[in-house]
Design a protein around this motif. Structure first.
Motif, PDB file in Angstrom:
ATOM      1  N   ALA A   8       0.853  -1.196   0.000  1.00 41.82           N
ATOM      2  CA  ALA A   8       0.000   0.000   0.000  1.00 41.82           C
ATOM      3  C   ALA A   8       0.884   1.239   0.000  1.00 41.82           C
ATOM      4  O   ALA A   8       2.033   1.210   0.459  1.00 41.82           O
ATOM      5  N   ASP A   9       0.340   2.330  -0.510  1.00 37.79           N
ATOM      6  CA  ASP A   9       1.069   3.597  -0.512  1.00 37.79           C
ATOM      7  C   ASP A   9       1.309   4.068   0.916  1.00 37.79           C
ATOM      8  O   ASP A   9       0.455   3.901   1.793  1.00 37.79           O
ATOM      9  N   VAL A  10       2.483   4.675   1.138  1.00 36.91           N
ATOM     10  CA  VAL A  10       2.839   5.154   2.474  1.00 36.91           C
ATOM     11  C   VAL A  10       3.361   6.588   2.401  1.00 36.91           C
ATOM     12  O   VAL A  10       3.832   7.040   1.359  1.00 36.91           O
ATOM     13  N   ALA A  11       3.285   7.272   3.533  1.00 42.79           N
ATOM     14  CA  ALA A  11       3.774   8.662   3.655  1.00 42.79           C
ATOM     15  C   ALA A  11       5.067   8.686   4.464  1.00 42.79           C
ATOM     16  O   ALA A  11       5.384   9.682   5.121  1.00 42.79           O
ATOM     17  N   ILE A  12       5.821   7.621   4.392  1.00 42.08           N
ATOM     18  CA  ILE A  12       7.047   7.452   5.172  1.00 42.08           C
ATOM     19  C   ILE A  12       8.054   8.568   4.884  1.00 42.08           C
ATOM     20  O   ILE A  12       8.212   9.013   3.750  1.00 42.08           O
ATOM     21  N   HIS A  13       8.740   9.010   5.922  1.00 43.61           N
ATOM     22  CA  HIS A  13       9.874   9.924   5.805  1.00 43.61           C
ATOM     23  C   HIS A  13      10.901   9.511   6.855  1.00 43.61           C
ATOM     24  O   HIS A  13      10.804   9.849   8.024  1.00 43.61           O
ATOM     25  N   GLN A  73       9.855  21.518   8.290  1.00 46.55           N
ATOM     26  CA  GLN A  73       8.523  21.856   7.801  1.00 46.55           C
ATOM     27  C   GLN A  73       8.395  21.615   6.299  1.00 46.55           C
ATOM     28  O   GLN A  73       9.340  21.824   5.533  1.00 46.55           O
ATOM     29  N   TRP A  74       7.196  21.180   5.914  1.00 40.58           N
ATOM     30  CA  TRP A  74       6.835  21.009   4.509  1.00 40.58           C
ATOM     31  C   TRP A  74       6.105  22.252   4.012  1.00 40.58           C
ATOM     32  O   TRP A  74       5.402  22.910   4.774  1.00 40.58           O
ATOM     33  N   GLN A  75       6.259  22.535   2.713  1.00 41.43           N
ATOM     34  CA  GLN A  75       5.557  23.657   2.104  1.00 41.43           C
ATOM     35  C   GLN A  75       5.078  23.262   0.714  1.00 41.43           C
ATOM     36  O   GLN A  75       5.825  22.680  -0.071  1.00 41.43           O
ATOM     37  N   HIS A 125       6.015  19.610  -3.274  1.00 41.52           N
ATOM     38  CA  HIS A 125       6.253  20.093  -1.915  1.00 41.52           C
ATOM     39  C   HIS A 125       7.755  20.230  -1.678  1.00 41.52           C
ATOM     40  O   HIS A 125       8.551  19.467  -2.209  1.00 41.52           O
ATOM     41  N   SER A 126       8.108  21.221  -0.877  1.00 37.31           N
ATOM     42  CA  SER A 126       9.502  21.367  -0.448  1.00 37.31           C
ATOM     43  C   SER A 126       9.586  21.073   1.039  1.00 37.31           C
ATOM     44  O   SER A 126       8.590  21.180   1.777  1.00 37.31           O
ATOM     45  N   PHE A 127      10.791  20.687   1.474  1.00 38.84           N
ATOM     46  CA  PHE A 127      11.018  20.379   2.889  1.00 38.84           C
ATOM     47  C   PHE A 127      12.282  21.076   3.355  1.00 38.84           C
ATOM     48  O   PHE A 127      13.336  20.949   2.716  1.00 38.84           O
ATOM     49  N   ALA A 181       6.194  13.373   8.302  1.00 45.64           N
ATOM     50  CA  ALA A 181       5.710  12.541   7.201  1.00 45.64           C
ATOM     51  C   ALA A 181       5.506  13.347   5.928  1.00 45.64           C
ATOM     52  O   ALA A 181       5.251  14.563   5.955  1.00 45.64           O
ATOM     53  N   VAL A 182       5.610  12.662   4.810  1.00 49.64           N
ATOM     54  CA  VAL A 182       5.288  13.250   3.511  1.00 49.64           C
ATOM     55  C   VAL A 182       3.823  13.713   3.550  1.00 49.64           C
ATOM     56  O   VAL A 182       2.971  13.039   4.143  1.00 49.64           O
TER      57      VAL A 182
END
Length: 328
Positions: free
Chosen positions: A169-174, A231-233, A223-225, A189-190
């Motif tokens: 399954a798709d994940v938002a792992i970071h 922080q994500w933007q 998105h940038s990090f 997380a992503v």
């Protein structure tokens, strides 16, 4: 005034577009797709990969490591991986070369996600398992920020079943991997769980673009990090929702190339897009000579090398083509 405005607009477009030139380079020794090449010790490394041209009994994957020397325009084989592997994330950091996760033949299937962290031992000329990810991960992408490897998004098993693509399954792992201690920590997380995205670094920030959610289709999000404030933007979305694409930074711009879509029978993207970090907008920069998805992109000698991939959607028409994009 109108003429002045039109002239300024045309000049702005020309500055944005620049002058592009393409050159075909030596083909891969083995045509592969679903690859994530890296520049290591001044050469381009491709580790493993999936291919419609390889036998089904070996899962149509390879353990071959292919090394390209730009000065001689030649490929050679390097130390093979311990087994065939595709969608593995190859990363050069601190004069070391690591491979993270990917799919292998295991548990009775060809799409068993791996948690392996492999490292190329230069003295022994072989790959060693040096660590394990917190859970199996494939179709992920990466940055190197402040000497550490960031692994972002991808697919991971949802249960004990781990043999087929649909087991994931798709994940938002970071995750953040320290190449010195071999320790993995968790970062914010992503913004959305997805796979088959692209990632680049520019002026100390990470950028994550495109990708796919299995239930929702391709994504156009960017998105940038900022690792300093964690922080994500959200940034200006891509003009097209693309997954299985490649990306690179050259001449102060973010370049997005290729990818695939599945609507209306599916196909491969052909447009070349460039994002101006200063203007914060996307502009088409012509077309790829050989449109494909599942390809790799690296920057070497002030140009972008596009490597392998497939010219048709899915596991079909895997290509050995290597093309160099130069921007004036």
């Amino acid at each position: 005034m109108r003429l002045v405005y039109l002239f300024c607009a045309l000049l702005s477009f020309q500055l944005m577009a620049g002058s592009l030139s393409w050159q075909k380079k030596a083909d891969l020794l083995v045509p592969v797709q679903e690859i994530y090449p890296a520049v290591f010790q001044g050469e381009i490394y491709v580790a493993g990969g999936l291919s419609s041209e390889l036998p089904k009994q070996q899962g149509q994957m390879t353990d071959a490591v292919q090394i390209y020397n730009a000065k001689t325009n030649t490929w050679r084989y390097g130390p093979a991986l311990p087994e065939g592997r595709h969608h593995g994330q190859l990363v050069a950091v601190k004069e070391q070369l690591f491979l993270f996760g990917g799919f292998i033949q295991a548990n009775g299937g060809n799409w068993s996600a791996s948690a392996d962290v492999l490292k190329l031992d230069l003295q022994q000329q072989r790959w060693l398992k040096v660590a394990s990810l917190p859970q199996p991960l494939s179709e992920t992408v990466s940055w190197v920020l402040e000497g550490r490897v960031h692994l972002l998004s991808g697919r991971s098993p949802v249960s004990e079943a781990n043999a087929q693509w649909q087991d994931q399954a798709d994940v938002a792992i970071h995750w953040v991997f320290d190449p010195d201690s071999l320790i993995i920590t968790t970062a914010p997380a992503v913004p959305q769980a997805k796979n088959s995205a692209a990632a680049v670094v520019y002026e100390g920030k990470g950028y994550l673009l495109g990708g796919r959610q299995v239930q929702a289709g391709n994504k156009a999000d960017v998105h940038s990090f900022d690792a300093k404030n964690q922080q994500w933007q959200a940034l200006a979305s891509m003009p097209e929702a693309q997954a299985g694409l490649a990306a690179a930074v050259l001449n102060g711009k973010l370049w997005a190339l290729g990818g695939e879509f599945f609507q209306q029978g599916g196909g491969v993207f052909h447009k070349v897009w460039a994002y101006s970090f200063t203007g914060q907008r996307w502009q088409q920069q012509g077309d790829m000579p050989t449109p494909r998805h599942g390809l790799g992109a690296v920057v070497l000698d002030n140009s972008i090398y596009l490597i392998g991939g497939a010219t048709a959607v899915g596991l079909k028409q895997t290509s050995a083509v290597v093309e160099q994009l130069m921007v004036q």
